[in-house]
Design an enzyme around this catalytic site. Sequence first.
Site, mmCIF file in Angstrom:
data_model
loop_
_atom_site.group_PDB
_atom_site.id
_atom_site.type_symbol
_atom_site.label_atom_id
_atom_site.label_comp_id
_atom_site.label_asym_id
_atom_site.label_seq_id
_atom_site.Cartn_x
_atom_site.Cartn_y
_atom_site.Cartn_z
ATOM 1 N N PHE A 172 19.035 -36.445 -32.246
ATOM 2 C CA PHE A 172 19.109 -37.683 -31.743
ATOM 3 C C PHE A 172 19.091 -37.720 -30.066
ATOM 4 C CE2 PHE A 172 21.073 -37.793 -35.960
ATOM 5 C CZ PHE A 172 19.983 -38.239 -36.702
ATOM 6 N N ARG A 173 18.669 -37.034 -29.673
ATOM 7 C CA ARG A 173 18.618 -36.904 -28.068
ATOM 8 C C ARG A 173 20.154 -36.630 -27.388
ATOM 9 N NH1 ARG A 173 13.539 -39.063 -29.207
ATOM 10 N NH2 ARG A 173 12.006 -37.829 -28.166
ATOM 11 N N LEU A 174 21.029 -36.378 -28.177
ATOM 12 C CA LEU A 174 22.502 -36.417 -27.647
ATOM 13 C C LEU A 174 22.740 -34.939 -27.054
ATOM 14 C CD1 LEU A 174 24.414 -38.649 -30.293
ATOM 15 C CD2 LEU A 174 23.302 -39.175 -28.019
ATOM 16 N N HIS A 175 21.826 -34.735 -26.161
ATOM 17 C CA HIS A 175 21.721 -33.211 -25.774
ATOM 18 C C HIS A 175 23.037 -33.116 -24.894
ATOM 19 C CE1 HIS A 175 17.770 -33.791 -26.779
ATOM 20 N NE2 HIS A 175 17.415 -34.543 -25.721
#
Length: 194
Positions: A172-175
């Site tokens: 979820f692009r929570l890099h």
Amino acid sequence: MVAQNPFELFEYWFEKAKKNKNVKYPDAMNLATVSADGQPSNRNVLLKAWDEQGFVFYTNLTSRKGGEIAENAKVSLCFHWDDMDVQVRIEGVCEQVSDAQADAYFDSRALQSRIGAWASKQSQPLESHGHLLKRVAKAGLKLPMGKMHRPDFWSGYRVVPHRIEVMQMKDFRLHERREFLRNGNAWSEGLLYP
Ligand SMILES: Cc1cc2nc3c(=O)[nH]c(=O)nc-3n(C[C@H](O)[C@H](O)[C@H](O)COP(=O)(O)O)c2cc1C
């Protein structure tokens, strides 16, 4: 991975990339330079050596990148190991490697690559591919095979880093973005929003 400094973290991921059969060029890094009038340009080069002093690549000094580095030594590098979902960004200043280091690397290259370095006027307009092959053939005939010395227009640059960021992609692009900044000889670490 817990790391004391960015180099430990770089080594950890770089070694993984080299072992990963899906990563064709683990040592490919995108190099961005900026011209005197502020125009950025980028291209891939290969990492040939690295340590805490910096990251080394070799090239033609009269190429576009060479000209831009001569005007502005500030550059950035970016590795993307697609299969591992990891990106490493390095910002720093270029310095030329010593003649001894460049000679040692040049001597280790395959004969055809050494001839190619002599034959290519890298980044200059080329009439046709045939013209290049002719120059390669001519260079091959002219040059002494035993000891072919390094052209003076060909050498290496070391990118001496002052910022290194390692990003691990997460769902979820929570890099995870770990930023390391140099303070003299020490490095500080912080996180950045993705
Ligand atoms: C995977 C890959 C690795 C490359 N490695 C190098 C390199 O180590 N040195 C180099 O001069 N060019 C290398 N090249 C070619 C450069 O990307 C570029 O085309 C060339 O250096 C000319 O760039 P310039 O005109 O911006 O100076 C590589 C290209 C690729 C795709």
